[in-house]
Design a protein around this motif. Structure first.
Motif, PDB file in Angstrom:
ATOM      1  N   UNK A 129       6.726   7.563  12.106  1.00 16.54           N
ATOM      2  CA  UNK A 129       7.185   6.942  10.743  1.00 16.54           C
ATOM      3  C   UNK A 129       8.668   7.015  10.539  1.00 16.54           C
ATOM      4  N   UNK A 130       9.176   8.241  11.046  1.00 15.22           N
ATOM      5  CA  UNK A 130      10.764   8.301  10.770  1.00 15.22           C
ATOM      6  C   UNK A 130      11.553   7.688  11.930  1.00 15.22           C
ATOM      7  N   UNK A 131      10.701   7.200  13.000  1.00 15.91           N
ATOM      8  CA  UNK A 131      11.380   6.529  14.389  1.00 15.91           C
ATOM      9  C   UNK A 131      11.892   7.483  15.322  1.00 15.91           C
ATOM     10  N   UNK A 132      11.515   8.647  14.983  1.00 12.89           N
ATOM     11  CA  UNK A 132      12.143   9.782  15.975  1.00 12.89           C
ATOM     12  C   UNK A 132      11.345   9.584  17.424  1.00 12.89           C
ATOM     13  N   UNK A 133      10.135   9.278  17.533  1.00  8.93           N
ATOM     14  CA  UNK A 133       9.545   9.016  18.613  1.00  8.93           C
ATOM     15  C   UNK A 133       8.535   7.815  18.413  1.00  8.93           C
ATOM     16  N   UNK A 134       8.422   7.123  19.682  1.00 16.35           N
ATOM     17  CA  UNK A 134       7.307   5.953  19.669  1.00 16.35           C
ATOM     18  C   UNK A 134       5.820   6.439  19.622  1.00 16.35           C
ATOM     19  N   UNK A 135       5.004   5.530  19.136  1.00 19.85           N
ATOM     20  CA  UNK A 135       3.595   6.209  18.863  1.00 19.85           C
ATOM     21  C   UNK A 135       3.002   6.849  20.124  1.00 19.85           C
ATOM     22  N   UNK A 170       6.770   7.045   1.866  1.00 22.80           N
ATOM     23  CA  UNK A 170       5.391   7.791   2.224  1.00 22.80           C
ATOM     24  C   UNK A 170       5.679   9.009   3.154  1.00 22.80           C
ATOM     25  N   UNK A 171       6.619   8.903   3.930  1.00 22.19           N
ATOM     26  CA  UNK A 171       7.125   9.850   4.996  1.00 22.19           C
ATOM     27  C   UNK A 171       7.058  11.217   3.955  1.00 22.19           C
ATOM     28  N   UNK A 172       7.727  11.130   2.741  1.00 25.18           N
ATOM     29  CA  UNK A 172       7.826  12.436   1.972  1.00 25.18           C
ATOM     30  C   UNK A 172       6.578  12.468   0.767  1.00 25.18           C
ATOM     31  N   UNK A 173       6.003  11.495   0.593  1.00 26.89           N
ATOM     32  CA  UNK A 173       4.989  11.623  -0.431  1.00 26.89           C
ATOM     33  C   UNK A 173       3.994  12.480  -0.176  1.00 26.89           C
ATOM     34  N   UNK A 230       2.987  -1.195   9.150  1.00 29.81           N
ATOM     35  CA  UNK A 230       3.110  -1.318   7.717  1.00 29.81           C
ATOM     36  C   UNK A 230       4.529  -1.115   7.203  1.00 29.81           C
ATOM     37  N   UNK A 231       5.195   0.194   7.862  1.00 26.78           N
ATOM     38  CA  UNK A 231       6.632   0.287   7.385  1.00 26.78           C
ATOM     39  C   UNK A 231       7.541  -0.726   7.902  1.00 26.78           C
ATOM     40  N   UNK A 232       7.462  -1.176   9.123  1.00 26.86           N
ATOM     41  CA  UNK A 232       8.053  -2.314   9.726  1.00 26.86           C
ATOM     42  C   UNK A 232       7.827  -3.529   8.976  1.00 26.86           C
ATOM     43  N   UNK A 233       6.845  -4.008   8.589  1.00 31.63           N
ATOM     44  CA  UNK A 233       6.507  -5.074   7.984  1.00 31.63           C
ATOM     45  C   UNK A 233       6.832  -5.284   6.322  1.00 31.63           C
ATOM     46  N   UNK A 234       7.207  -3.911   6.068  1.00 31.16           N
ATOM     47  CA  UNK A 234       7.476  -3.760   4.439  1.00 31.16           C
ATOM     48  C   UNK A 234       6.415  -3.934   3.521  1.00 31.16           C
ATOM     49  N   UNK A 266       0.738  -1.088   0.104  1.00 34.36           N
ATOM     50  CA  UNK A 266       0.152   0.010   0.004  1.00 34.36           C
ATOM     51  C   UNK A 266       0.764   1.158   0.006  1.00 34.36           C
ATOM     52  N   UNK A 267       0.271   2.207  -0.683  1.00 34.38           N
ATOM     53  CA  UNK A 267       1.003   3.589  -0.714  1.00 34.38           C
ATOM     54  C   UNK A 267       0.208   4.475  -0.235  1.00 34.38           C
ATOM     55  N   UNK A 268       0.688   5.790   0.275  1.00 33.47           N
ATOM     56  CA  UNK A 268      -0.366   6.776   0.839  1.00 33.47           C
ATOM     57  C   UNK A 268       0.653   8.103   1.057  1.00 33.47           C
ATOM     58  N   UNK A 269       0.133   8.976   1.346  1.00 33.11           N
ATOM     59  CA  UNK A 269       0.999  10.210   1.523  1.00 33.11           C
ATOM     60  C   UNK A 269       0.925  10.702   3.042  1.00 33.11           C
ATOM     61  N   UNK A 270       2.109  10.669   3.739  1.00 34.31           N
ATOM     62  CA  UNK A 270       2.293  11.098   5.038  1.00 34.31           C
ATOM     63  C   UNK A 270       3.257  12.258   5.245  1.00 34.31           C
ATOM     64  N   UNK A 271       3.340  13.023   4.074  1.00 30.69           N
ATOM     65  CA  UNK A 271       4.180  14.229   4.302  1.00 30.69           C
ATOM     66  C   UNK A 271       3.619  15.114   5.484  1.00 30.69           C
TER      67      UNK A 271
END
Length: 415
Positions: A392-398, A242-245, A232-236, A189-194
């Protein structure tokens, strides 16, 4: 109800402060033309020139109202700033077609005339669409239509993985589909998370679909929604891009034919048809099943406050003309919008069955500024997209990210 004959400069200046990052230009208003000649009309459709069906409709509606329409078109952000500055200078146009999240901003600033004072009947408009243009129980425009988000799918990719798109009805079944696609060698799946409003817009179906509330960004439901994207990112299942999409670059990824799903909107229908992909559309599922509430895009036809109330009669006639049944169907077809009334939505589906999932999505949708969020929404949204980016960048936990977002939003709203 606030009188529409006043235009509080302090309120307008305060709202201008919210938009200080955008380019500001002076507005071209209606001037002293109140004796019947020309009515100024602004819209966010610079792609339509004088020969387009849209502009011919605007001009015809002016003629039917007994006036000449002087139409000008601007990009959406430019239009908002022009409208605010024109109000500050006492030179507002007679009609503005506004992006729906902006309506409550201008209404709160005292720039717009309520529909009941114009004598406009909005009782037939779907309540969830009308809500995006309401503030303190008053409506400040008529929606011209709506777009929203759904899941485009690539039938071939799903078939190769043995997935029936009709089986995707909740998050568990979507995750099962993504796993099957990935194991079959496809992309999920692809999406925008910009980190802009586009990112919030795309995240909201998952946020609301988890049962979260924009007034409580740190709720367990909100944490669960952003955790789902991170997983979804962790599992590929989704690419790191998507972080910049943007919604455009996300669509370009789907158009490669490699992805099973893409989160995108009605505005991609022409591109989907041209892509050569055997595609379909299903509503974005809520966590526990059924369609999630997706945010509404689209515009409202609004009437700014005028110093001469005699102008409102022709203004109301123009608005009524633009938002009447057949005219709405034509305009919504041009814009790939879902109509704002159930009767016209049914007509759209009868004319084209491919519109059915979009109508279903719009009927479950909600405005970003609904529930009297109004000008609070931009403050909350910025913290929402920031939190999503950090997760999504891993800078912080959810949980850490959403708690920080709630604290920052609360501080921003208290200022």
């Amino acid at each position: 109800m606030r009188s529409t004959t006043s235009r509080p400069a302090s309120a307008v200046l305060a709202v201008l402060g919210l938009l200080a990052g955008a380019t500001a230009c002076s507005g071209g208003g209606s001037g002293d033309d109140a004796d019947g000649g020309t009515y100024a009309f602004w819209d966010p459709y610079p792609q339509f020139d004088g020969d387009s069906e849209w502009v011919r409709l605007v001009e015809r509606c002016g003629e039917e109202a007994g006036v000449t329409v002087d139409r000008a078109a601007f990009d959406t952000s430019d239009l908002t700033n022009r409208a605010l500055l024109a109000a500050q200078q006492g030179e507002t146009p007679d009609v503005i077609v506004l992006d729906n999240p902006v309506v409550s901003t201008l209404a709160e600033a005292g720039v717009l005339t309520p529909t009941d004072e114009l004598g406009l009947d909005v009782s037939g408009i779907s309540g969830n669409l009308l809500a995006a243009g309401q503030l303190d129980d008053a409506s400040y425009g008529v929606p011209i239509g709506a777009n929203t988000l759904a899941l485009y799918y690539n039938a071939a990719v799903l078939a190769d993985a043995g997935v029936d798109p009709a089986s995707v009805t909740d998050w568990e079944s979507l995750n099962d589909a993504l796993q099957a696609v990935t194991e079959a060698g496809g992309r999920g799946i692809t999406f925008s998370a910009i980190g802009t409003e586009e990112g919030s817009f795309q995240f909201l179906p998952w946020f609301w679909g988890a049962g979260a509330d924009l007034r409580a960004l740190d709720s367990a439901e909100a944490v669960g929604a952003v955790s789902q994207w991170r997983e979804w990112l962790d599992l590929g299942y989704a690419p790191n891009s998507v972080i910049n999409n943007t919604q455009t670059t996300s669509w370009q990824e789907f158009a490669t034919g490699e992805y099973a799903f893409a989160v995108n909107g009605t505005w991609q229908l022409a591109n989907a048809d041209a892509s050569g992909i055997d595609y379909g559309v299903v509503p974005i599922p809520a966590a526990s099943g059924g369609p999630a509430a997706a945010p509404t895009g689209g515009e409202f036809v609004t009437a700014p406050v005028q110093s001469d109330p005699a102008r409102y009669e022709a203004t109301a006639a123009i608005v009524e003309c633009l938002t009447s049944g057949e005219n709405l169907l034509t305009t919504d077809a041009t814009l790939s919008y879902v109509a704002p009334t159930e009767a016209l939505q049914d007509q759209q589906v009868a004319d084209d069955q491919a519109f059915a999932p979009w109508v279903e999505a719009v009927r479950s949708a909600r405005g970003r500024t609904s529930d009297d969020l109004g000008t609070d929404y931009p403050v909350i949204s910025e913290q929402l997209w920031t939190a999503v980016q950090n997760v999504l960048s891993g800078a912080q936990a959810p949980r850490e990210a959403m708690e920080a977002a709630q604290q920052a939003a609360a501080a921003g709203l208290a200022d």
